[in-house]
Design a protein around this motif. Structure first.
Motif, PDB file in Angstrom:
ATOM      1  N   MET A   1       0.948  -1.221  -0.093  1.00 49.22           N
ATOM      2  CA  MET A   1       0.124  -0.124  -0.122  1.00 49.22           C
ATOM      3  C   MET A   1       0.941   1.117  -0.068  1.00 49.22           C
ATOM      4  N   PRO A   2       0.544   2.233  -0.696  1.00 48.60           N
ATOM      5  CA  PRO A   2       1.404   3.383  -0.876  1.00 48.60           C
ATOM      6  C   PRO A   2       1.156   4.298   0.295  1.00 48.60           C
ATOM      7  N   LYS A   3       2.306   4.907   0.877  1.00 54.40           N
ATOM      8  CA  LYS A   3       1.864   5.808   2.067  1.00 54.40           C
ATOM      9  C   LYS A   3       1.537   7.112   1.656  1.00 54.40           C
ATOM     10  N   TRP A   4       1.079   7.763   2.792  1.00 49.07           N
ATOM     11  CA  TRP A   4       0.363   9.103   2.554  1.00 49.07           C
ATOM     12  C   TRP A   4       1.321   9.969   1.963  1.00 49.07           C
ATOM     13  N   GLY A   5       0.922  10.514   0.784  1.00 45.57           N
ATOM     14  CA  GLY A   5       1.820  11.528   0.137  1.00 45.57           C
ATOM     15  C   GLY A   5       2.207  11.083  -1.230  1.00 45.57           C
ATOM     16  N   GLU A   6       2.518   9.807  -1.380  1.00 45.16           N
ATOM     17  CA  GLU A   6       2.867   9.162  -2.461  1.00 45.16           C
ATOM     18  C   GLU A   6       1.785   8.950  -3.406  1.00 45.16           C
ATOM     19  N   LEU A   7       2.380   9.124  -4.468  1.00 46.26           N
ATOM     20  CA  LEU A   7       1.620   8.843  -5.781  1.00 46.26           C
ATOM     21  C   LEU A   7       1.238   7.476  -6.116  1.00 46.26           C
ATOM     22  N   ILE A   8      -0.080   7.215  -6.617  1.00 41.36           N
ATOM     23  CA  ILE A   8      -0.396   5.954  -6.965  1.00 41.36           C
ATOM     24  C   ILE A   8      -0.031   5.440  -8.232  1.00 41.36           C
ATOM     25  N   ASP A   9       0.556   4.479  -8.507  1.00 44.31           N
ATOM     26  CA  ASP A   9       0.847   3.935  -9.987  1.00 44.31           C
ATOM     27  C   ASP A   9      -0.148   3.359 -10.672  1.00 44.31           C
ATOM     28  N   LEU A  10      -0.699   4.148 -11.593  1.00 51.23           N
ATOM     29  CA  LEU A  10      -1.880   3.532 -12.198  1.00 51.23           C
ATOM     30  C   LEU A  10      -1.598   2.987 -13.771  1.00 51.23           C
ATOM     31  N   SER A  11      -0.305   2.583 -13.754  1.00 52.38           N
ATOM     32  CA  SER A  11       0.176   2.059 -15.277  1.00 52.38           C
ATOM     33  C   SER A  11      -0.592   0.662 -15.136  1.00 52.38           C
ATOM     34  N   PRO A  12      -0.872   0.159 -16.382  1.00 48.99           N
ATOM     35  CA  PRO A  12      -1.475  -0.842 -16.901  1.00 48.99           C
ATOM     36  C   PRO A  12      -0.561  -2.142 -16.153  1.00 48.99           C
ATOM     37  N   VAL A  13       0.631  -1.905 -16.192  1.00 51.65           N
ATOM     38  CA  VAL A  13       1.337  -2.920 -15.704  1.00 51.65           C
ATOM     39  C   VAL A  13       1.363  -3.029 -14.012  1.00 51.65           C
ATOM     40  N   ALA A  14       1.274  -1.831 -13.374  1.00 54.48           N
ATOM     41  CA  ALA A  14       0.884  -2.006 -12.059  1.00 54.48           C
ATOM     42  C   ALA A  14      -0.474  -2.474 -11.950  1.00 54.48           C
ATOM     43  N   ALA A  15      -1.663  -2.075 -12.386  1.00 54.67           N
ATOM     44  CA  ALA A  15      -2.769  -2.711 -12.209  1.00 54.67           C
ATOM     45  C   ALA A  15      -2.806  -4.422 -12.483  1.00 54.67           C
ATOM     46  N   LEU A  16      -2.171  -4.708 -13.665  1.00 53.24           N
ATOM     47  CA  LEU A  16      -2.160  -6.160 -13.602  1.00 53.24           C
ATOM     48  C   LEU A  16      -1.501  -6.728 -12.604  1.00 53.24           C
ATOM     49  N   VAL A  17      -0.341  -6.336 -11.994  1.00 54.83           N
ATOM     50  CA  VAL A  17       0.254  -7.186 -11.032  1.00 54.83           C
ATOM     51  C   VAL A  17      -0.696  -7.047  -9.818  1.00 54.83           C
ATOM     52  N   ASN A  18      -1.247  -6.247  -9.469  1.00 52.60           N
ATOM     53  CA  ASN A  18      -2.408  -5.892  -8.287  1.00 52.60           C
ATOM     54  C   ASN A  18      -3.568  -6.771  -8.674  1.00 52.60           C
ATOM     55  N   ILE A  19      -3.928  -6.971  -9.661  1.00 55.40           N
ATOM     56  CA  ILE A  19      -5.113  -7.859 -10.168  1.00 55.40           C
ATOM     57  C   ILE A  19      -4.553  -9.566  -9.811  1.00 55.40           C
ATOM     58  N   VAL A  20      -3.412  -9.931 -10.310  1.00 57.53           N
ATOM     59  CA  VAL A  20      -2.810 -11.093 -10.037  1.00 57.53           C
ATOM     60  C   VAL A  20      -2.636 -11.196  -8.480  1.00 57.53           C
ATOM     61  N   ASP A  21      -2.180 -10.199  -7.817  1.00 61.55           N
ATOM     62  CA  ASP A  21      -1.687 -10.317  -6.435  1.00 61.55           C
ATOM     63  C   ASP A  21      -3.093 -10.703  -5.717  1.00 61.55           C
ATOM     64  N   VAL A  22      -4.340 -10.337  -5.846  1.00 55.47           N
ATOM     65  CA  VAL A  22      -5.543 -10.414  -5.312  1.00 55.47           C
ATOM     66  C   VAL A  22      -5.947 -11.785  -5.911  1.00 55.47           C
ATOM     67  N   LEU A  23      -5.992 -12.151  -7.110  1.00 60.45           N
ATOM     68  CA  LEU A  23      -6.384 -13.327  -7.363  1.00 60.45           C
ATOM     69  C   LEU A  23      -5.734 -14.480  -6.809  1.00 60.45           C
ATOM     70  N   LEU A  24      -4.115 -14.433  -6.672  1.00 61.45           N
ATOM     71  CA  LEU A  24      -3.411 -15.506  -5.967  1.00 61.45           C
ATOM     72  C   LEU A  24      -4.038 -15.714  -4.434  1.00 61.45           C
ATOM     73  N   VAL A  25      -4.139 -14.421  -3.994  1.00 59.99           N
ATOM     74  CA  VAL A  25      -4.583 -14.534  -2.270  1.00 59.99           C
ATOM     75  C   VAL A  25      -5.684 -15.328  -2.473  1.00 59.99           C
ATOM     76  N   TRP A  26      -6.864 -15.012  -3.157  1.00 61.81           N
ATOM     77  CA  TRP A  26      -8.094 -15.410  -3.192  1.00 61.81           C
ATOM     78  C   TRP A  26      -7.983 -17.111  -3.370  1.00 61.81           C
ATOM     79  N   PHE A  27      -7.331 -17.591  -4.331  1.00 58.92           N
ATOM     80  CA  PHE A  27      -6.942 -19.037  -4.662  1.00 58.92           C
ATOM     81  C   PHE A  27      -6.311 -19.785  -3.717  1.00 58.92           C
ATOM     82  N   VAL A  28      -5.232 -18.852  -2.714  1.00 61.29           N
ATOM     83  CA  VAL A  28      -4.773 -19.842  -1.758  1.00 61.29           C
ATOM     84  C   VAL A  28      -5.726 -19.873  -0.389  1.00 61.29           C
TER      85      VAL A  28
END
Length: 277
Positions: A1-28
């Motif tokens: 999670m980004p700290k307060w004041g940091e910019l959130i990376d909205l690039s497609p690669v970062a979004a894909l990584v986050n989606i994969v991260d969530v899916l892996l957690v749900w799979f486990v």
């Protein structure tokens, strides 16, 4: 999670990584739930959920004393879980080392299915050869509690020997249906609803009419062994398959019980007419 004041990376690669991260957690989590399903750990999870819910409610309503007690329970509860479930945790770690932690459930399910199929096939074959009438209903998604209540509760493991003994003529439980629920014989001597269809052949007796009637109002599977001829039949999804050989019986039962939906090649009305003709 980004700290307060940091910019959130909205690039497609970062979004894909986050989606994969969530899916892996749900799979486990999904695989872990499958592993503990049917074990005493399920009751533990229910208890933990209740404690967490109570803790949230104490914060909402400002119940300091109960909140303090819940905090102590949560603080020391995890240590208690490790001590109480030490054998289960050790087996899980051993299976993880063998790379089988997620495959264990599938293996157990397959073994249990084969055990149930063997018990049903063996008992039906025995009764068919000796013309012992039988009526065995298997609960699926639609609950059969209202019909179970009409019989004698057993809550026994499914074995071929017990099924055969139940239907031996002139025994207290032989008259009526046996209902299988959640891998157990829930009850014997149960009453099933009789079908009122005018298309049912007159040569079919009460057992067949009751089996068809249950299949008309539920998704249950019912196995019938004729007392007069020893013929084996199965009803499922409103269809009646009659005069099955043991190979056909096993194939059909495996498909409607554990496999896909029954084939709707012909409507049951036409099947009755063609087989009776």
């Amino acid at each position: 999670m980004p700290k307060w004041g940091e910019l959130i990376d909205l690039s497609p690669v970062a979004a894909l990584v986050n989606i994969v991260d969530v899916l892996l957690v749900w799979f486990v989590f999904y695989q872990l739930i499958k592993v503990i399903k049917g074990t005493k750990a399920v009751q533990l999870l229910k208890g933990i959920f209740v404690i967490i819910l109570v803790s949230v409610l104490t914060d909402v309503f400002g119940l300091d004393t109960i909140g303090f007690l819940m905090g102590e329970v949560l603080q020391w509860g995890f240590l208690a879980i490790i001590i109480i479930f030490q054998p289960e945790l050790r087996r899980a770690l051993e299976q993880l080392g063998r790379g089988r932690i997620f495959a264990r459930t599938n293996v157990q399910e397959n073994e249990e299915r084969e055990r149930l199929m063997t018990a049903l096939t063996k008992s039906v074959s025995y009764m068919a050869k000796r013309r012992i009438g039988a009526l065995i209903s298997i609960e699926k998604e639609t609950g059969l509690s209202e019909y179970i209540e009409t019989g004698i509760p057993l809550h026994a493991d499914i074995t071929s020997e017990l099924l055969i003994n139940i239907f031996i003529p002139n025994t207290p439980l032989h008259d009526g249906a046996v209902i299988l629920q959640k891998k157990q014989i829930a009850a014997a001597g149960c009453y099933l609803p009789l079908s009122e269809s005018s298309f049912i052949s007159k040569e079919l007796g009460t057992r067949h009419r009751a089996a068809i009637g249950l299949s008309e109002v539920t998704d249950a599977i019912t196995v019938i062994v004729s007392e007069e001829t020893g013929a084996v039949s199965i009803t499922a999804a409103g269809d009646l398959d009659r005069n099955l050989s043991m190979e056909e019986f096993e194939t059909r039962l495996r498909k409607v019980w554990f496999g896909s939906e029954p084939e709707q090649v012909e409507h049951s009305i036409w099947k009755w007419g063609k087989k009776n003709g």
